[in-house]
Design a protein around this motif. Sequence first.
Motif, PDB file in Angstrom:
ATOM      1  N   GLU A  56      -9.053  44.227  69.862  1.00  0.00           N
ATOM      2  CA  GLU A  56      -9.064  43.821  68.640  1.00  0.00           C
ATOM      3  C   GLU A  56      -7.988  44.389  67.708  1.00  0.00           C
ATOM      4  O   GLU A  56      -7.962  45.357  67.901  1.00  0.00           O
ATOM      5  N   ARG A  57      -7.291  43.405  67.173  1.00  0.00           N
ATOM      6  CA  ARG A  57      -6.118  44.195  66.519  1.00  0.00           C
ATOM      7  C   ARG A  57      -5.980  43.724  65.026  1.00  0.00           C
ATOM      8  O   ARG A  57      -6.411  42.416  64.986  1.00  0.00           O
ATOM      9  N   ALA A  58      -5.197  44.435  64.239  1.00  0.00           N
ATOM     10  CA  ALA A  58      -5.187  44.161  62.806  1.00  0.00           C
ATOM     11  C   ALA A  58      -3.780  43.229  62.991  1.00  0.00           C
ATOM     12  O   ALA A  58      -2.665  43.503  63.556  1.00  0.00           O
ATOM     13  N   ILE A  59      -3.937  42.246  62.033  1.00  0.00           N
ATOM     14  CA  ILE A  59      -2.622  41.579  61.877  1.00  0.00           C
ATOM     15  C   ILE A  59      -2.276  41.099  60.402  1.00  0.00           C
ATOM     16  O   ILE A  59      -3.127  41.568  59.414  1.00  0.00           O
ATOM     17  N   GLN A  60      -1.098  40.858  60.098  1.00  0.00           N
ATOM     18  CA  GLN A  60      -0.886  40.288  58.812  1.00  0.00           C
ATOM     19  C   GLN A  60      -0.990  38.724  58.761  1.00  0.00           C
ATOM     20  O   GLN A  60      -0.496  38.091  59.669  1.00  0.00           O
ATOM     21  N   ALA A  61      -1.505  38.088  57.774  1.00  0.00           N
ATOM     22  CA  ALA A  61      -1.631  36.678  57.590  1.00  0.00           C
ATOM     23  C   ALA A  61      -0.069  36.186  57.464  1.00  0.00           C
ATOM     24  O   ALA A  61       0.575  36.280  56.730  1.00  0.00           O
ATOM     25  N   PRO A  62      -0.100  35.284  58.523  1.00  0.00           N
ATOM     26  CA  PRO A  62       1.372  34.401  58.559  1.00  0.00           C
ATOM     27  C   PRO A  62       1.624  33.448  57.689  1.00  0.00           C
ATOM     28  O   PRO A  62       0.801  33.118  56.807  1.00  0.00           O
ATOM     29  N   ALA A  63       2.810  33.468  57.287  1.00  0.00           N
ATOM     30  CA  ALA A  63       3.180  32.613  56.343  1.00  0.00           C
ATOM     31  C   ALA A  63       2.825  31.159  56.504  1.00  0.00           C
ATOM     32  O   ALA A  63       2.676  30.780  57.573  1.00  0.00           O
ATOM     33  N   SER A  64       2.784  30.568  55.515  1.00  0.00           N
ATOM     34  CA  SER A  64       2.284  29.084  55.491  1.00  0.00           C
ATOM     35  C   SER A  64       3.199  28.370  56.243  1.00  0.00           C
ATOM     36  O   SER A  64       4.477  28.507  56.177  1.00  0.00           O
ATOM     37  N   GLY A  65       2.879  27.350  57.081  1.00  0.00           N
ATOM     38  CA  GLY A  65       3.547  26.645  58.018  1.00  0.00           C
ATOM     39  C   GLY A  65       2.748  25.916  58.766  1.00  0.00           C
ATOM     40  O   GLY A  65       1.554  25.734  58.596  1.00  0.00           O
ATOM     41  N   GLU A 110       3.916  27.476  64.057  1.00  0.00           N
ATOM     42  CA  GLU A 110       4.607  28.615  63.372  1.00  0.00           C
ATOM     43  C   GLU A 110       3.787  29.735  63.166  1.00  0.00           C
ATOM     44  O   GLU A 110       4.129  30.889  63.222  1.00  0.00           O
ATOM     45  N   GLN A 111       2.602  29.461  62.545  1.00  0.00           N
ATOM     46  CA  GLN A 111       1.662  30.573  62.302  1.00  0.00           C
ATOM     47  C   GLN A 111       1.171  31.310  63.753  1.00  0.00           C
ATOM     48  O   GLN A 111       1.217  32.411  63.793  1.00  0.00           O
ATOM     49  N   ALA A 112       0.998  30.606  64.692  1.00  0.00           N
ATOM     50  CA  ALA A 112       0.701  30.937  65.958  1.00  0.00           C
ATOM     51  C   ALA A 112       1.765  31.896  66.430  1.00  0.00           C
ATOM     52  O   ALA A 112       1.718  32.918  67.044  1.00  0.00           O
ATOM     53  N   GLN A 113       3.085  31.374  66.642  1.00  0.00           N
ATOM     54  CA  GLN A 113       4.105  32.455  66.852  1.00  0.00           C
ATOM     55  C   GLN A 113       4.429  33.568  66.062  1.00  0.00           C
ATOM     56  O   GLN A 113       4.778  34.676  66.353  1.00  0.00           O
ATOM     57  N   GLY A 114       4.063  33.483  64.676  1.00  0.00           N
ATOM     58  CA  GLY A 114       4.056  34.697  63.970  1.00  0.00           C
ATOM     59  C   GLY A 114       3.087  35.625  64.176  1.00  0.00           C
ATOM     60  O   GLY A 114       3.482  36.855  64.243  1.00  0.00           O
ATOM     61  N   ILE A 115       1.974  35.088  64.611  1.00  0.00           N
ATOM     62  CA  ILE A 115       0.848  36.029  65.147  1.00  0.00           C
ATOM     63  C   ILE A 115       1.294  36.735  66.363  1.00  0.00           C
ATOM     64  O   ILE A 115       0.936  38.022  66.867  1.00  0.00           O
ATOM     65  N   MET A 116       1.697  36.017  67.364  1.00  0.00           N
ATOM     66  CA  MET A 116       2.248  36.400  68.656  1.00  0.00           C
ATOM     67  C   MET A 116       3.421  37.461  68.748  1.00  0.00           C
ATOM     68  O   MET A 116       3.339  38.488  69.173  1.00  0.00           O
ATOM     69  N   GLY A 164       3.105  41.149  69.937  1.00  0.00           N
ATOM     70  CA  GLY A 164       3.912  41.576  71.114  1.00  0.00           C
ATOM     71  C   GLY A 164       3.759  40.775  72.289  1.00  0.00           C
ATOM     72  O   GLY A 164       3.900  41.273  73.448  1.00  0.00           O
ATOM     73  N   ILE A 165       3.186  39.342  71.855  1.00  0.00           N
ATOM     74  CA  ILE A 165       2.857  38.431  73.095  1.00  0.00           C
ATOM     75  C   ILE A 165       3.801  37.454  73.252  1.00  0.00           C
ATOM     76  O   ILE A 165       4.278  36.903  72.156  1.00  0.00           O
ATOM     77  N   GLN A 166       4.213  37.264  74.420  1.00  0.00           N
ATOM     78  CA  GLN A 166       5.320  35.894  74.539  1.00  0.00           C
ATOM     79  C   GLN A 166       4.608  35.155  75.650  1.00  0.00           C
ATOM     80  O   GLN A 166       3.852  35.218  76.512  1.00  0.00           O
ATOM     81  N   GLY A 167       5.024  33.844  75.470  1.00  0.00           N
ATOM     82  CA  GLY A 167       4.439  32.727  76.436  1.00  0.00           C
ATOM     83  C   GLY A 167       4.300  31.292  75.857  1.00  0.00           C
ATOM     84  O   GLY A 167       4.812  31.301  74.835  1.00  0.00           O
ATOM     85  N   GLU A 168       3.793  30.417  76.602  1.00  0.00           N
ATOM     86  CA  GLU A 168       3.724  29.053  76.021  1.00  0.00           C
ATOM     87  C   GLU A 168       2.327  28.886  75.221  1.00  0.00           C
ATOM     88  O   GLU A 168       1.279  29.316  75.734  1.00  0.00           O
ATOM     89  N   VAL A 169       2.445  28.302  74.096  1.00  0.00           N
ATOM     90  CA  VAL A 169       1.303  28.151  73.251  1.00  0.00           C
ATOM     91  C   VAL A 169       0.507  26.991  73.788  1.00  0.00           C
ATOM     92  O   VAL A 169       1.004  26.013  73.906  1.00  0.00           O
ATOM     93  N   GLN A 170      -0.829  27.167  73.915  1.00  0.00           N
ATOM     94  CA  GLN A 170      -1.658  25.883  74.378  1.00  0.00           C
ATOM     95  C   GLN A 170      -3.023  25.806  73.157  1.00  0.00           C
ATOM     96  O   GLN A 170      -3.754  26.785  73.334  1.00  0.00           O
ATOM     97  N   TRP A 171      -3.064  24.736  73.096  1.00  0.00           N
ATOM     98  CA  TRP A 171      -3.998  24.323  72.080  1.00  0.00           C
ATOM     99  C   TRP A 171      -5.398  23.861  72.619  1.00  0.00           C
ATOM    100  O   TRP A 171      -5.185  23.084  73.584  1.00  0.00           O
ATOM    101  N   GLY A 172      -6.511  24.274  71.859  1.00  0.00           N
ATOM    102  CA  GLY A 172      -7.595  23.628  72.577  1.00  0.00           C
ATOM    103  C   GLY A 172      -8.231  22.561  71.494  1.00  0.00           C
ATOM    104  O   GLY A 172      -7.451  21.463  71.332  1.00  0.00           O
ATOM    105  N   ALA A 173      -9.440  22.863  70.981  1.00  0.00           N
ATOM    106  CA  ALA A 173     -10.094  21.871  69.940  1.00  0.00           C
ATOM    107  C   ALA A 173      -8.953  21.877  68.944  1.00  0.00           C
ATOM    108  O   ALA A 173      -8.290  22.645  68.409  1.00  0.00           O
TER     109      ALA A 173
END
Length: 213
Positions: free
Chosen positions: A57-66, A70-76, A80-89
């Motif tokens: 579990e990690r602390a994050i900053q709320a990503p900018a609106s988008g 874009e929000q997922a990439q801001g969290i990544m 420090g995580i890189q890769g291909e984003v895959q969405w579920g529901a």
Amino acid sequence: MRSFAKTFTIWNRKVHYYLGLYLLLFLWLFAFTGLLLNHSTWQFQQFFPNRTISKSERAIQAPASGSDLEQAQGIMQQLGIQGEVQWGAPRKDPLHLDFNVNRPGSIDQIQADLALVRANITHTQYNGWGIVRTLHTFVGVSPTDSRNHRDWILTTIWALSMDGIALGIIVMVLGSFYMWWQLKDKRLPGLVALTLGTAVCLFFVSGLRWFLA
């Protein structure tokens, strides 16, 4: 015309063997991984039971609106995580963002709570057999889900490389056909091989459905 044919023959041979050498390891890779996919019960390549799973579990900053991406990439980027984003529901709560990040050999499942500014990460790591199997099918797109498309530069480079390999194989096959046709004494056995190969290919492409109807 005779000079052109001679020049074309020389360059066709050069292209054939240099292109073949360039594609050699790629062809071995896809042949080997295709064999593994076709025989998934072979014990030595069982990677899924040998996977390792870790949770954090990690602390994050709320990503900018988008957009969701874009929000997922801001969290990544924060994690420090890189890769291909895959969405579920589809996303239902604007204060929660759940997505996976795929790379050959690993998956990160991220559940971000933007109200609590915390993210739960489940990291699954596969061994080398899992990596080589993934390379055979890793494309970053889903034909049934428009939300999942290529958003990682390495996936795009890999896909373009596969396009180049496919085109290279087409060039080699056409060059092989030309070299075979130049050998008059080899035309008959070559024609037999070509006919058999074409018949088998047509059987699997279209003829097999007659037996399954």
